[in-house]
Design an enzyme around this catalytic site. Structure first.
Site, PDB file in Angstrom:
ATOM      1  N   CYS A  13       8.908  16.804   6.595  1.00 55.09           N
ATOM      2  CA  CYS A  13       9.993  17.753   6.079  1.00 55.09           C
ATOM      3  C   CYS A  13       9.319  17.587   4.103  1.00 55.09           C
ATOM      4  O   CYS A  13       8.893  17.154   3.416  1.00 55.09           O
ATOM      5  CB  CYS A  13      11.298  16.923   5.984  1.00 55.09           C
ATOM      6  SG  CYS A  13      11.560  15.756   5.032  1.00 55.09           S
TER       7      CYS A  13
ATOM      8  N   HIS B 293      23.707   2.533   8.176  1.00 58.57           N
ATOM      9  CA  HIS B 293      22.588   3.327   7.952  1.00 58.57           C
ATOM     10  C   HIS B 293      22.346   3.390   6.565  1.00 58.57           C
ATOM     11  O   HIS B 293      23.233   3.431   5.284  1.00 58.57           O
ATOM     12  CB  HIS B 293      21.882   5.065   8.726  1.00 58.57           C
ATOM     13  CG  HIS B 293      20.869   4.973   8.216  1.00 58.57           C
ATOM     14  ND1 HIS B 293      20.930   6.156   7.069  1.00 58.57           N
ATOM     15  CD2 HIS B 293      19.649   5.399   9.509  1.00 58.57           C
ATOM     16  CE1 HIS B 293      19.425   7.089   7.653  1.00 58.57           C
ATOM     17  NE2 HIS B 293      18.897   6.496   8.096  1.00 58.57           N
TER      18      HIS B 293
ATOM     19  N   GLU C  95      21.662   6.294   4.388  1.00 61.58           N
ATOM     20  CA  GLU C  95      22.673   7.228   3.732  1.00 61.58           C
ATOM     21  C   GLU C  95      23.666   7.426   4.147  1.00 61.58           C
ATOM     22  O   GLU C  95      24.559   7.956   3.403  1.00 61.58           O
ATOM     23  CB  GLU C  95      21.780   8.914   4.943  1.00 61.58           C
ATOM     24  CG  GLU C  95      22.666  10.560   4.117  1.00 61.58           C
ATOM     25  CD  GLU C  95      21.729  10.778   5.556  1.00 61.58           C
ATOM     26  OE1 GLU C  95      20.840  10.987   5.701  1.00 61.58           O
ATOM     27  OE2 GLU C  95      22.531  12.252   5.903  1.00 61.58           O
TER      28      GLU C  95
ATOM     29  N   THR D 284      22.389  13.728   7.772  1.00 62.51           N
ATOM     30  CA  THR D 284      21.164  15.393   8.192  1.00 62.51           C
ATOM     31  C   THR D 284      20.180  14.619   9.393  1.00 62.51           C
ATOM     32  O   THR D 284      19.624  15.775   9.555  1.00 62.51           O
ATOM     33  CB  THR D 284      20.804  14.383   6.953  1.00 62.51           C
ATOM     34  OG1 THR D 284      19.744  13.666   7.342  1.00 62.51           O
ATOM     35  CG2 THR D 284      21.625  14.599   5.555  1.00 62.51           C
TER      36      THR D 284
ATOM     37  N   SER E  48      13.477   4.606  11.358  1.00 60.63           N
ATOM     38  CA  SER E  48      13.970   6.201  11.211  1.00 60.63           C
ATOM     39  C   SER E  48      14.464   6.680  12.327  1.00 60.63           C
ATOM     40  O   SER E  48      14.196   7.272  13.276  1.00 60.63           O
ATOM     41  CB  SER E  48      12.292   6.945  11.310  1.00 60.63           C
ATOM     42  OG  SER E  48      12.591   8.353  11.052  1.00 60.63           O
ATOM     43  N   SER E  49      15.526   7.412  11.803  1.00 63.17           N
ATOM     44  CA  SER E  49      16.546   8.066  12.333  1.00 63.17           C
ATOM     45  C   SER E  49      16.432   9.357  13.241  1.00 63.17           C
ATOM     46  O   SER E  49      16.822   9.131  14.091  1.00 63.17           O
ATOM     47  CB  SER E  49      18.235   7.908  11.511  1.00 63.17           C
ATOM     48  OG  SER E  49      18.814   8.639  12.388  1.00 63.17           O
ATOM     49  N   ASN E  50      15.690  10.022  12.172  1.00 67.15           N
ATOM     50  CA  ASN E  50      15.918  11.135  12.820  1.00 67.15           C
ATOM     51  C   ASN E  50      14.156  11.202  14.011  1.00 67.15           C
ATOM     52  O   ASN E  50      14.497  11.803  15.056  1.00 67.15           O
ATOM     53  CB  ASN E  50      15.197  12.093  11.801  1.00 67.15           C
ATOM     54  CG  ASN E  50      13.233  11.994  11.301  1.00 67.15           C
ATOM     55  OD1 ASN E  50      12.571  12.481  11.793  1.00 67.15           O
ATOM     56  ND2 ASN E  50      13.204  11.477  10.410  1.00 67.15           N
TER      57      ASN E  50
ATOM     58  N   SER F  74       9.410  11.865   8.085  1.00 63.95           N
ATOM     59  CA  SER F  74       9.013  10.647   7.601  1.00 63.95           C
ATOM     60  C   SER F  74       7.603  10.937   7.337  1.00 63.95           C
ATOM     61  O   SER F  74       7.293   9.351   7.072  1.00 63.95           O
ATOM     62  CB  SER F  74       9.482   9.529   7.441  1.00 63.95           C
ATOM     63  OG  SER F  74       9.840   8.982   9.026  1.00 63.95           O
TER      64      SER F  74
HETATM   65 FE1  SF4 Z   1      15.706  15.635   3.433  1.00 70.22          FE
HETATM   66 FE2  SF4 Z   1      16.829  13.689   5.561  1.00 70.22          FE
HETATM   67 FE3  SF4 Z   1      16.275  16.661   6.442  1.00 70.22          FE
HETATM   68 FE4  SF4 Z   1      13.482  15.133   5.415  1.00 70.22          FE
HETATM   69  S1  SF4 Z   1      15.098  14.860   7.174  1.00 70.22           S
HETATM   70  S2  SF4 Z   1      14.579  17.540   4.513  1.00 70.22           S
HETATM   71  S3  SF4 Z   1      14.236  13.652   3.372  1.00 70.22           S
HETATM   72  S4  SF4 Z   1      18.117  15.977   5.197  1.00 70.22           S
END
Ligand code: SF4
Length: 319
Positions: A16, A128, A130, A168, A226-228, A271
């Site tokens: 991202c 976490h 963040e 996020t 990695s959370s996402n 990431s």
């Molecule tokens: Fe920003 Fe995290 Fe979203 Fe990437 S995943 S745009 S680093 S908030």
């Protein structure tokens, strides 16, 4: 069932704008200041990225106290609490803050709502980085909840002044279940002025949902912390994928996963450099999965300039 073996490749996927900026920040700092450059916490949660930057002279540390006085330190994309900035000042460190602007937005919301006397319910995962950073902005006003089951325990000063914010990188659907539970307890619950779950997280979840329904197996490329990326595995399974796994790289693919499989969905967390996805596709190809179809669900044009500590010094707003 389609007898043809195929790969459905989700788009958007991978890095991202916040991750691109964070990696470019370390590279630029190495160029400007020379190694070693200290980085507090993993700049982004990806093993390959960390190893590549270490080879160039970045030194990753857990705490600011580990950075020698008068050195250059970079704060990671996940953001830090104000106490971390204060510690860096005490140690006379030169700070370059690579916090993603979309995380900074959540920090500013927390500061503003706390100043206005709100109780803030922060939806996120305990521990976490963040979440630790956001909590640090207004510790007396924020309560962390990690799902609908936590909502019954939330205590507030004034039920008419409660706002929710979020990490996020959460699952959009799971977060809304928590918000619904909060709204039942606090009917005057206020929502953040704009989505806290960032555009990249939302786009990658929508993209994996589109491929999951047709996939026997979904492979998500991403690191275990990695959370996402973890959320993408959960979203794939709840969207209908028969099986889903998180792998750091192609070497982690277990060939038994491929037995009886005709359609594999592939995506990657926010990431993850594309080279790792290429490795996965290269690993699948000899097993008959050379037919790759890109399933595009959104276009992304987001871009963040480098932190001002670097642009000021180098006189430009580039990346
Ligand atoms: Fe920003 Fe995290 Fe979203 Fe990437 S995943 S745009 S680093 S908030």
């Amino acid at each position: 069932m389609n007898p043809r073996k195929r790969v459905l490749l989700a788009a958007p996927r991978g890095c991202c704008a916040g991750v691109d900026r964070a990696i470019a920040t370390v590279e630029k700092a190495l160029e400007v200041h020379g190694p070693p450059i200290y980085v507090r916490h993993e700049i982004v949660h990806n093993t390959h990225v960390i190893q590549t930057l270490e080879a160039k002279g970045a030194v990753f540390v857990e705490e600011t106290e580990q950075v020698p006085e008068n050195s250059v330190v970079i704060f990671s994309a996940h953001g830090v609490a104000p106490q971390v900035h204060a510690e860096a000042t005490r140690r006379r460190l030169t700070v370059i803050d690579a916090t993603c602007p979309l995380v900074t937005k959540v920090h500013k919301e927390a500061i503003r709502f706390a100043r206005e006397g709100y109780d803030i319910v922060l939806i996120g995962h305990e521990g976490h980085e963040e979440v630790v950073g956001t909590l640090g902005e207004a510790p007396d006003h924020i309560t962390l909840v990690d799902g609908p089951a936590d909502v019954a325990n939330v205590e507030v000063r004034d039920a008419s002044k409660v706002v929710w914010l979020s990490q996020t990188t959460l699952s959009v659907d799971e977060t809304m279940k928590t918000v619904d539970a909060l709204a039942r307890r606090f009917p005057q619950l206020l929502s953040p002025p704009s989505d806290d779950i960032c555009y990249a997280t939302q786009n990658r979840q929508e993209a994996v949902q589109r491929i999951a329904a047709e996939a026997d197996l979904v492979i998500v490329v991403g690191s275990k912390n990695s959370s996402n990326s973890l959320r993408l595995v959960e979203v794939a399974l709840s969207a209908g994928a028969h099986d889903a796994h998180l792998v750091d790289c192609a070497d982690e693919i277990d060939e038994t996963w491929l037995q009886g499989v005709r359609t594999i969905g592939v995506t990657s967390g926010a990431s993850v450099p594309e080279i790792l996805v290429d490795g996965v596709l290269g690993r699948l190809s000899p097993h008959g999965f050379a037919d790759i179809e890109i399933i595009q669900s959104a276009q992304e044009h987001q871009h963040f300039a480098l932190p001002r500590e670097l642009t000021r010094r180098t006189g430009g707003s580039h990346e």
